[in-house]
Motif scaffolding. Structure first.
Motif: not given
Length: 204
Positions: A94-120
């Protein structure tokens, strides 16, 4: 999930799995020789093909050992030493993203789920406006970086200016519980920014 590349050679581990499978197949053949010979006699023409039963046993054991290592054993740590040098990023972040587009800056909360094996691996990033899922990825242990190519799909309730798009994210792996980096997406959107996330829990 999809496969991912890494700068850590997997050949050494595969050769060790092969060696272990070879030794295990020899023990199994010697221990169950009588039963194996009876099975060979029941199957037509199998007794006329030299070594086919030994090769089949070796192949089955190798497949079993490879599956166990890929899914379970690859991230095991013994006395502080990891079996594989590839970092285990599995979990909810969990955390946040600071996005920039056309001179505007926005902060958005994000949730990231990562699944991982040795090869995938599978990386899913969620916000209130959209969801993105990885399509290809690489882990560079020498640089402590995760780089992935993603496809983003906006939710039905988002503004019309958002649409499906592709992008690339580069994250620096900081210790065992922090990822920081940047992203950018297709030219028609022209959006880029920084990502800061920390591991909340490990997903089993």
């Amino acid at each position: 999930m999809h496969s991912y590349s890494t700068d850590v050679s997997r050949l050494k581990i595969i050769s060790k799995i092969g060696t272990a499978s070879f030794l295990a197949s020899i023990l199994l053949i010697n221990f169950f020789d009588t039963i194996i010979q009876k099975i060979i006699m029941w199957i037509p023409y199998l007794d006329k093909t030299p070594y086919i039963s030994s090769l089949a046993i070796f192949g089955c054991i190798f497949a079993l050992f490879y599956f166990l290592f890929d899914k379970v054993l690859w991230n095991v740590t013994v006395k502080g030493i990891s079996v594989s040098k590839t970092p285990d990023l599995t979990g909810e972040w969990k955390g946040y993203v600071v996005s920039k587009c056309e001179g505007k800056t926005t902060k958005t909360d994000v949730t990231v789920e990562i699944e991982q094996t040795w090869t995938s691996i599978s990386i899913t990033l969620k916000t209130t406006a959209s969801r993105s899922r990885s399509a290809a990825a690489s882990i560079f242990t020498s640089e402590s970086q995760l780089v992935y190519y993603y496809f983003n799909v906006p939710r039905s309730t988002t503004v019309e200016s958002m649409h499906k798009h592709y992008g690339v994210t580069t994250l620096n792996i900081i210790g065992n519980s922090k990822l920081e980096g940047e992203y950018f997406n297709c030219p028609d959107r022209g959006t880029y920014g920084d990502i800061f996330i920390e591991k909340v829990q490990k997903v089993h």
